[in-house]
Design a protein around this motif. Structure first.
Motif, PDB file in Angstrom:
ATOM      1  N   PRO B 265       0.848  -1.162   0.009  1.00  0.00           N
ATOM      2  CA  PRO B 265       0.017  -0.021   0.013  1.00  0.00           C
ATOM      3  C   PRO B 265       0.856   1.215  -0.066  1.00  0.00           C
ATOM      4  CG  PRO B 265      -0.735  -1.743   1.614  1.00  0.00           C
ATOM      5  CD  PRO B 265       0.437  -2.194   1.105  1.00  0.00           C
ATOM      6  N   LEU B 266       2.048   1.138   0.323  1.00  0.00           N
ATOM      7  CA  LEU B 266       2.904   2.424   0.554  1.00  0.00           C
ATOM      8  C   LEU B 266       3.447   2.448  -0.789  1.00  0.00           C
ATOM      9  CD1 LEU B 266       4.939   1.541   3.835  1.00  0.00           C
ATOM     10  CD2 LEU B 266       2.943   3.195   3.684  1.00  0.00           C
ATOM     11  N   VAL B 267       3.680   1.616  -1.917  1.00  0.00           N
ATOM     12  CA  VAL B 267       4.336   1.928  -3.000  1.00  0.00           C
ATOM     13  C   VAL B 267       3.859   2.354  -4.113  1.00  0.00           C
ATOM     14  CG1 VAL B 267       5.758   0.432  -4.869  1.00  0.00           C
ATOM     15  CG2 VAL B 267       5.633  -0.448  -2.317  1.00  0.00           C
ATOM     16  N   ARG B 268       4.466   3.203  -4.747  1.00  0.00           N
ATOM     17  CA  ARG B 268       3.661   4.046  -5.654  1.00  0.00           C
ATOM     18  C   ARG B 268       3.716   3.388  -7.168  1.00  0.00           C
ATOM     19  NH1 ARG B 268       2.982  10.080  -6.901  1.00  0.00           N
ATOM     20  NH2 ARG B 268       2.780  10.096  -9.054  1.00  0.00           N
ATOM     21  N   LYS B 269       4.707   2.677  -7.302  1.00  0.00           N
ATOM     22  CA  LYS B 269       5.024   2.048  -8.858  1.00  0.00           C
ATOM     23  C   LYS B 269       6.204   0.690  -8.285  1.00  0.00           C
ATOM     24  CE  LYS B 269       5.276   2.367 -13.494  1.00  0.00           C
ATOM     25  NZ  LYS B 269       5.138   3.388 -14.756  1.00  0.00           N
ATOM     26  N   TYR B 270       6.120  -0.262  -9.162  1.00  0.00           N
ATOM     27  CA  TYR B 270       7.043  -1.207  -9.108  1.00  0.00           C
ATOM     28  C   TYR B 270       7.763  -0.852 -10.341  1.00  0.00           C
ATOM     29  CZ  TYR B 270       5.336  -3.481  -5.239  1.00  0.00           C
ATOM     30  OH  TYR B 270       4.777  -3.737  -4.026  1.00  0.00           O
ATOM     31  N   TYR B 271       9.119  -0.119 -10.511  1.00  0.00           N
ATOM     32  CA  TYR B 271       9.672   0.437 -11.629  1.00  0.00           C
ATOM     33  C   TYR B 271      10.410  -0.468 -12.200  1.00  0.00           C
ATOM     34  CZ  TYR B 271       8.083   5.141  -9.987  1.00  0.00           C
ATOM     35  OH  TYR B 271       7.290   6.060  -9.548  1.00  0.00           O
ATOM     36  N   GLU B 272      10.680  -0.320 -13.459  1.00  0.00           N
ATOM     37  CA  GLU B 272      12.072  -1.020 -14.206  1.00  0.00           C
ATOM     38  C   GLU B 272      13.112  -0.099 -14.079  1.00  0.00           C
ATOM     39  OE1 GLU B 272      10.230  -2.009 -17.711  1.00  0.00           O
ATOM     40  OE2 GLU B 272       8.644  -2.947 -16.963  1.00  0.00           O
ATOM     41  N   GLN B 273      13.757   0.260 -15.099  1.00  0.00           N
ATOM     42  CA  GLN B 273      14.818   1.215 -14.788  1.00  0.00           C
ATOM     43  C   GLN B 273      14.498   2.723 -14.543  1.00  0.00           C
ATOM     44  OE1 GLN B 273      17.511   0.731 -18.326  1.00  0.00           O
ATOM     45  NE2 GLN B 273      18.971   0.387 -16.838  1.00  0.00           N
ATOM     46  N   ASP B 274      13.034   2.941 -14.670  1.00  0.00           N
ATOM     47  CA  ASP B 274      12.692   4.315 -14.929  1.00  0.00           C
ATOM     48  C   ASP B 274      12.349   5.218 -13.483  1.00  0.00           C
ATOM     49  OD1 ASP B 274       9.286   3.553 -15.815  1.00  0.00           O
ATOM     50  OD2 ASP B 274      10.803   2.361 -14.643  1.00  0.00           O
ATOM     51  N   TYR B 275      12.953   4.835 -12.538  1.00  0.00           N
ATOM     52  CA  TYR B 275      12.462   5.278 -11.084  1.00  0.00           C
ATOM     53  C   TYR B 275      13.252   6.805 -11.034  1.00  0.00           C
ATOM     54  CZ  TYR B 275      17.394   3.729  -9.870  1.00  0.00           C
ATOM     55  OH  TYR B 275      18.603   3.481  -9.961  1.00  0.00           O
ATOM     56  N   GLU B 409      13.328 -24.287  -8.518  1.00  0.00           N
ATOM     57  CA  GLU B 409      13.201 -23.362  -7.378  1.00  0.00           C
ATOM     58  C   GLU B 409      12.837 -21.904  -8.073  1.00  0.00           C
ATOM     59  OE1 GLU B 409      17.473 -23.301  -6.187  1.00  0.00           O
ATOM     60  OE2 GLU B 409      16.954 -24.311  -4.181  1.00  0.00           O
ATOM     61  N   GLN B 410      13.333 -21.673  -9.482  1.00  0.00           N
ATOM     62  CA  GLN B 410      12.891 -20.426 -10.024  1.00  0.00           C
ATOM     63  C   GLN B 410      11.401 -20.373 -10.179  1.00  0.00           C
ATOM     64  OE1 GLN B 410      15.536 -18.600 -12.092  1.00  0.00           O
ATOM     65  NE2 GLN B 410      13.804 -17.090 -11.624  1.00  0.00           N
ATOM     66  N   LYS B 411      10.575 -21.621 -10.333  1.00  0.00           N
ATOM     67  CA  LYS B 411       9.276 -21.591 -10.537  1.00  0.00           C
ATOM     68  C   LYS B 411       8.749 -21.320  -9.500  1.00  0.00           C
ATOM     69  CE  LYS B 411       8.259 -24.794 -14.122  1.00  0.00           C
ATOM     70  NZ  LYS B 411       9.101 -25.746 -14.577  1.00  0.00           N
ATOM     71  N   THR B 412       9.042 -21.596  -8.239  1.00  0.00           N
ATOM     72  CA  THR B 412       8.340 -21.542  -6.905  1.00  0.00           C
ATOM     73  C   THR B 412       8.667 -20.017  -6.504  1.00  0.00           C
ATOM     74  OG1 THR B 412       9.244 -23.672  -6.223  1.00  0.00           O
ATOM     75  CG2 THR B 412       8.312 -22.334  -4.477  1.00  0.00           C
ATOM     76  N   TRP B 413       9.981 -19.540  -6.689  1.00  0.00           N
ATOM     77  CA  TRP B 413      10.326 -18.166  -6.522  1.00  0.00           C
ATOM     78  C   TRP B 413       9.577 -17.345  -7.209  1.00  0.00           C
ATOM     79  CZ3 TRP B 413      14.984 -16.240  -3.848  1.00  0.00           C
ATOM     80  CH2 TRP B 413      15.333 -14.762  -4.148  1.00  0.00           C
ATOM     81  N   ASN B 414       9.370 -17.538  -8.583  1.00  0.00           N
ATOM     82  CA  ASN B 414       8.497 -16.535  -9.532  1.00  0.00           C
ATOM     83  C   ASN B 414       7.090 -16.641  -9.217  1.00  0.00           C
ATOM     84  OD1 ASN B 414      10.807 -15.885 -10.810  1.00  0.00           O
ATOM     85  ND2 ASN B 414      10.018 -17.070 -12.811  1.00  0.00           N
ATOM     86  N   SER B 415       6.439 -17.674  -8.503  1.00  0.00           N
ATOM     87  CA  SER B 415       5.119 -17.901  -8.157  1.00  0.00           C
ATOM     88  C   SER B 415       4.956 -16.829  -6.899  1.00  0.00           C
ATOM     89  CB  SER B 415       4.604 -19.030  -7.997  1.00  0.00           C
ATOM     90  OG  SER B 415       5.070 -19.780  -6.989  1.00  0.00           O
ATOM     91  N   LEU B 416       6.035 -16.809  -6.032  1.00  0.00           N
ATOM     92  CA  LEU B 416       6.011 -16.292  -4.687  1.00  0.00           C
ATOM     93  C   LEU B 416       5.994 -14.473  -5.018  1.00  0.00           C
ATOM     94  CD1 LEU B 416       7.893 -18.246  -2.205  1.00  0.00           C
ATOM     95  CD2 LEU B 416       5.430 -17.425  -2.202  1.00  0.00           C
ATOM     96  N   PHE B 417       6.812 -14.223  -6.033  1.00  0.00           N
ATOM     97  CA  PHE B 417       7.212 -12.725  -6.000  1.00  0.00           C
ATOM     98  C   PHE B 417       6.519 -12.147  -7.012  1.00  0.00           C
ATOM     99  CE2 PHE B 417       9.768 -12.729  -2.723  1.00  0.00           C
ATOM    100  CZ  PHE B 417      10.554 -13.803  -2.395  1.00  0.00           C
ATOM    101  N   GLU B 418       6.141 -12.887  -8.357  1.00  0.00           N
ATOM    102  CA  GLU B 418       5.466 -12.203  -9.363  1.00  0.00           C
ATOM    103  C   GLU B 418       4.464 -11.290  -8.978  1.00  0.00           C
ATOM    104  OE1 GLU B 418       5.389 -14.687 -12.770  1.00  0.00           O
ATOM    105  OE2 GLU B 418       7.374 -14.491 -13.174  1.00  0.00           O
ATOM    106  N   PRO B 419       3.359 -12.138  -8.387  1.00  0.00           N
ATOM    107  CA  PRO B 419       2.308 -11.428  -8.080  1.00  0.00           C
ATOM    108  C   PRO B 419       2.232 -10.205  -7.309  1.00  0.00           C
ATOM    109  CG  PRO B 419       2.023 -13.651  -7.484  1.00  0.00           C
ATOM    110  CD  PRO B 419       3.560 -13.607  -7.858  1.00  0.00           C
ATOM    111  N   ILE B 420       3.326  -9.782  -6.843  1.00  0.00           N
ATOM    112  CA  ILE B 420       3.452  -8.800  -5.976  1.00  0.00           C
ATOM    113  C   ILE B 420       3.671  -7.350  -7.048  1.00  0.00           C
ATOM    114  CG2 ILE B 420       5.036  -7.400  -4.483  1.00  0.00           C
ATOM    115  CD1 ILE B 420       5.683  -9.927  -3.027  1.00  0.00           C
ATOM    116  N   TYR B 421       4.258  -7.523  -7.898  1.00  0.00           N
ATOM    117  CA  TYR B 421       4.402  -6.299  -8.709  1.00  0.00           C
ATOM    118  C   TYR B 421       3.566  -6.641 -10.122  1.00  0.00           C
ATOM    119  CZ  TYR B 421       8.012  -8.971 -11.275  1.00  0.00           C
ATOM    120  OH  TYR B 421       8.542 -10.018 -11.945  1.00  0.00           O
ATOM    121  N   GLN B 422       2.835  -7.707 -10.264  1.00  0.00           N
ATOM    122  CA  GLN B 422       2.123  -7.930 -11.551  1.00  0.00           C
ATOM    123  C   GLN B 422       0.717  -7.718 -11.227  1.00  0.00           C
ATOM    124  OE1 GLN B 422       2.851 -11.354 -13.562  1.00  0.00           O
ATOM    125  NE2 GLN B 422       4.597 -10.825 -14.510  1.00  0.00           N
ATOM    126  N   SER B 423       0.191  -7.481 -10.097  1.00  0.00           N
ATOM    127  CA  SER B 423      -1.350  -7.388 -10.196  1.00  0.00           C
ATOM    128  C   SER B 423      -1.864  -6.081 -10.153  1.00  0.00           C
ATOM    129  CB  SER B 423      -1.740  -8.059  -8.636  1.00  0.00           C
ATOM    130  OG  SER B 423      -0.972  -7.779  -7.683  1.00  0.00           O
TER     131      SER B 423
END
Lengths: 289, 423, 277
Positions: B265-275, B409-423
């Motif tokens: 809730p505090l984050v304005r945006k999940y940036y790529e290089q453009d912060y 491991e990559q699959k588990t890792w991605n499934s945990l972290f991708e939803p954070i910045y992709q939703s």
């Protein structure tokens, strides 16, 4: 059958063939290929194999239905805004433009000569928290110090609306322009007020244009991702962003293909039903002129 | 009324039949043909042909054989990230170090700043490499992590010519010699390293920021930036919850994901290089940031600060490597070793402002500072004494590398972290 | 007699139309909209003159014409612009040719399968760009075809043909077939008829279609980004540059393209007026 009659019978097929072939090779076939990729399994390192794994579609919907719905909602809102904003302008140019009609239309479309990436980036600049729009408003006390436009759904929808106005205005203008002025004279002579004339004569005649405009706006707006990427923040991700990420960052081609297919199905089914209700001829005709 | 072709001489039902689209026999055949073709294609799948992976002594013998008949050809196609090389002050597209290289070796360099992200660049070159085609580049710069690992595993990199690495072995810092992600420097030589820490504008935050926990401060609601990726974001979150990323377990990952979810809730945006633009403009006040970006922004007039958080920061290294089927591999090797002379390393460091792999460059920069005057002198001294360019030993202890992940491991890792910045 | 004549004969004094007080609403609204549409362009043009020293062209630092002089000093950007222009010209040529032929066939002839061809064109226009680009990418990935300049051309022609086809078709439909029949009666073969009778008559539709294709192609981002490989076009370059700072040269190029468009349109308007006069 005489030679020239045979030629005449075959002529349309010769004419249509090159374009048709191009479309089949690079539109129809790829769609089937995409369908086939969507049921494959594997990864970029060990390769992908066809396993008819339809479950990918379930996973795709499970993981991203929020973004699907959000994209359709954004698309719909942007389309309605385009309609509300653009219809009066189209009307004004068509009916009050007089000799300046083409110039006004030209003036309206002029900004779209510039690349839309540049235009959207300019909005990013204009709407920034301490930029030329929000700063004065904050000084005047009209907005709070934490108020921001960028990285909200409003910015994304605003961007979509902005970028798709011509797609709405042009078909409506074309339809309005073709309304026979004699009909208006007739309604005036029959004591209709200008409001009634609009409601009962002009608006219904402009409907094919409205339908064409809605079609040409809603589909690309829902599937857009550039606006969300430049102007959006958290919780504004659209399905186009997800598809792009799956293809280029996650390199998960089956998932990406499944998502594309679902999007296409959602949009095309709606579009075909809508077009069937009118007859495709209408939509083409009004749009094409 | 819309114009519809009217054929008044036809009965209405025939007319309707002609106008409405329908599945004619022809279109059925079209459909059938297309499906057959597609199913045939389906049998192919997307291929990933692996090349030979080099390991062990047979590998170095292979490498020696590869290099035995290769000659310098006079051209180099170099793919790099944007703003990652020295530029002359008058002209942003003139690179003095490349000019010097051409002067000294006669090799002309075609420099392309085409790498925006490791993933998308990998996605672009993978099909070419899988098909045995050249990527068009002789030299590319890839960050250590998932994609460098993939390139090695798939055999898409040419093993380096160890005999042409004299400058490297003489001058490289211990941080980049024999690193954990490429033991023996078989495939890569470091280009620059950097840290992912926190960049902030003290005027706007109103206070000093020292830790990842500060990015959870409700006072910064809507003014925090984070990265939207599966490397910097999760590894930094692991540090934030007090775990060393390199040895973290799946339970640790879940804790890190929870921390990130709390922060959302505090984050304005999940940036790529453009912060850096929003940070400079004031749209965000504090952000996950790369050390060099902050240094460069300040050099252009901003007043941002970079901090290696108390809990630790990630150290990443961008590495020069040679893709398979490169047309001019010897020219690439020549360049790679050229960059490890202290003078050239200093030239690059003075522009790039990231962590140079050649510690001796510092001496050269101080010499340049002594010779310069005014603004130049100040900035060069800043450079030589900055811990962002030459980290101190105490900084080293707080720097960690990315977690190395297997495909599973990559699959588990991605499934945990991708939803954070992709939703 | 026509409806108008009949009405005029029976004319009763027309009702007096009150000068509506709300008559100004439409013009004001429309001008506001035009202003809103133009605001990013104004910003773009103005910041093409900014004497900026940093990476980011965000703070006004003084007026300069320097970027106009240094317009082509970024080789990658210049290359991207050249790519965009050359690709768009090629795509326009191919798509206009293929689309015109299709449009003529669909507008002029009734033939079996015309329905499914119309369906194909409609589906092509209705399908979102993301899907068109992704599907073509899937094809290229499956066949192991490297993406680059020519895959961009293929992709852009693919989505452009339909626009030309329906534009030309609409024009064809309004054409009097008697003209072509007359040509044939006078002994012209089908090819001659096409080039000397049909084509000149549908030329406005062909030109409109070609202009539309050119505009869509030069500005295309989504489909191009899926199928570009290492080749960079102008929109792709600008998007990539926005991550680290868009140089003022981009503003200048945008301004010049914009000015070029204005000039073209003015010339067309003048030419039109000449024709009428």
């Amino acid at each position: 059958m005489s030679r020239s009659r045979l030629q005449a019978r075959l002529a349309p097929y010769y004419l249509v063939l090159p374009g048709w072939l191009w479309l089949v090779l690079f539109f129809v076939v790829p769609t089937f290929v995409m369908l086939s990729v969507s049921t494959q399994t594997g990864d970029i390192v060990s390769g992908f194999k066809q396993t008819f794994h339809w479950h990918t579609y379930v996973e795709a919907w499970d993981s991203y239905h929020v973004q699907f719905v959000r994209s359709l909602v954004y698309g719909l809102v942007a389309t309605l805004l385009c309609l509300l904003i653009g219809y009066p302008v189209a009307y004004w140019i068509a009916f009050r433009g007089g000799p300046y009609k083409s110039s006004l239309l030209f003036l309206l479309l002029l900004p779209f000569f510039v690349s839309f990436v540049i235009r959207t980036l300019s909005w990013n600049f204009i709407l920034s928290d301490n930029g030329i729009v929000l700063s004065p408003l904050r000084h005047l006390g009209l907005i709070g110090s934490r108020f921001h436009v960028l990285q909200t759904p409003y910015a994304v929808i605003g961007g979509l609306t902005y970028n798709f106005i011509p797609f709405m205005v042009l078909p409506i203008y074309v339809a309005l322009e073709r309304v026979d002025r004699a009909l208006l004279e007739a309604s005036a002579d029959l004591y209709a007020s200008s409001r009634e004339a609009f409601r009962k004569v002009v608006f219904p005649l402009s409907l094919p244009g409205v339908f064409a405009g809605v079609l040409l706006t809603f589909v690309p707006a829902s599937a857009d991702y550039v606006n969300a990427s430049i102007l959006g923040g958290t919780r504004t991700t659209m399905i186009g962003n997800i598809i792009q990420t799956e293809y280029f960052t996650n390199l998960d081609y089956p998932m990406a293909a499944a998502l594309s297919f679902i999007l296409m199905a959602l949009l095309l089914v709606g579009v075909f039903a809508y077009a069937r209700a009118l007859g495709t001829e209408d939509v083409f005709e009004v749009n094409a002129r | 009324m819309p114009d519809v072709p009217t054929y008044d001489d036809l009965p209405a039902d025939v007319m309707r039949g002609l106008i409405s689209p329908r599945m004619s026999r022809r279109s059925m055949l079209q459909l059938g043909g297309a499906s057959a073709l597609a199913m045939a294609l389906a049998a192919c799948g997307v291929s990933s042909k692996k090349g030979a992976t080099a390991t062990g002594t047979s590998a170095s013998a292979q490498a020696k054989q590869f290099w035995s008949d290769k000659k310098q050809l006079g051209t180099l196609d170099f793919a790099n990230w944007p703003l990652y090389i020295d530029v002359s002050p008058k002209n942003k597209n003139d690179h003095p170090s490349l000019n010097l290289f051409t002067q000294q070796t006669g090799i002309k360099v075609k420099y392309s700043e085409v790498i925006q992200e490791n993933a998308s660049f990998f996605g672009k070159i993978q099909p070419e490499l899988a098909a045995g085609q050249s990527t068009g580049y002789d030299l590319m710069v890839i960050t250590n992590g998932t994609y460098l690992d993939k390139l090695r595993e798939l055999g898409y990199l040419i093993a380096l010519d160890q005999s042409r690495m004299t400058n490297f072995y003489q001058n490289a810092s211990p941080l980049v010699k024999n690193p954990s992600y490429d033991r023996g420097n078989v495939y890569s030589m470091a280009w620059q390293s950097g840290m992912t820490g926190i960049g902030y504008d003290p005027k706007r935050t109103g206070r000093v920021i020292t830790s990842w926990a500060d990015l959870m401060d409700p006072a910064f609601k809507g003014k925090v930036g984070m990265f939207g990726d599966t490397q910097d974001l999760p590894n930094s979150a692991l540090l934030a919850v007090g775990v060393n990323p390199e040895t973290s377990t799946e339970d640790d990952w879940k804790k890190a994901a929870d921390w990130l979810k709390k922060q959302r809730p505090l984050v304005r945006k999940y940036y790529e290089q453009d912060y850096i633009d929003p940070l400079s403009k004031g749209d965000i006040w504090a952000s996950m940031a790369w050390s060099g970006d902050i240094f460069q922004a300040n050099a252009s007039g901003a007043t941002l600060k970079f901090v290696v958080p108390k809990e630790g920061a990630v150290l990443w290294t961008d590495n020069m490597c040679i893709p398979q089927h490169a047309a001019h591999p010897v020219d690439a090797m020549t360049y790679m070793d050229f960059v490890y002379t202290p003078e050239i390393a200093a030239m690059l460091a003075e522009s790039i402002n990231y962590i140079t792999p050649v510690p001796a460059a510092r001496r050269i920069i101080l010499q340049d500072a002594a010779k310069a005057s005014g603004g130049d002198k100040a900035s060069l001294t800043d450079l030589a004494t900055s811990s962002l360019i030459f980290p101190s030993p105490s900084d080293f202890s707080r720097l960690h590398r990315y977690r190395v992940l297997t495909a599973e491991e990559q699959k588990t890792w991605n499934s945990l972290f991708e939803p954070i910045y992709q939703s | 007699m026509s409806v108008q004549e009949a009405l005029r004969e029976e004319r009763v004094p027309a009702p007096v139309r009150r000068r509506s007080r709300t008559r100004w609403v439409l013009p004001v609204w429309s001008w506001l909209v035009i202003l809103w549409l133009s605001s990013p362009i104004i910003v773009m043009i103005v910041f093409g003159f900014n004497d900026t020293t940093g990476k980011f062209n965000i703070r006004w630092q003084g007026f300069t014409l320097r970027w106009y002089r240094e317009l082509f000093t970024i080789p990658d950007l210049t290359q991207a612009l050249v790519n965009s222009l050359s690709i768009s010209l090629i795509v326009t040529a191919i798509a206009t040719a293929l689309g015109t032929l299709m449009g003529v066939a669909l507008g002029r002839y009734r033939f079996r399968g015309s329905g499914s061809v119309n369906l194909l064109l409609f589906a092509n226009i209705a399908a979102p760009e993301v899907v068109l680009g992704a599907a073509l990418l899937s094809l290229f990935l499956t066949l192991g075809i490297a993406r680059g300049y020519w895959t961009i051309v293929i992709a852009q022609v693919m989505f452009s043909i339909a626009y030309v086809a329906i534009t030309v078709r609409a024009r064809m439909v309004g054409l009097d077939p008697a003209l072509e029949e007359a040509a044939r009666d006078l002994g012209a073969g089908p090819v001659a008829t096409f080039f000397r009778v049909t084509l000149p008559l549908i030329m406005p539709g062909v030109v409109a279609g070609a202009l539309l294709v050119f505009a869509l192609s030069i500005d295309d981002y989504i489909i191009t980004s899926f199928n570009a490989g290492n080749t960079v076009t102008f929109p792709l370059w600008v998007y990539g540059a926005s991550r680290v700072g868009v140089p003022p040269q981009v503003n200048v190029m945008g301004t010049l393209i914009f000015a070029g468009g204005v000039l073209l349109a003015l010339l067309a308007a003048v030419a039109n007026r000449r024709k009428q006069a």
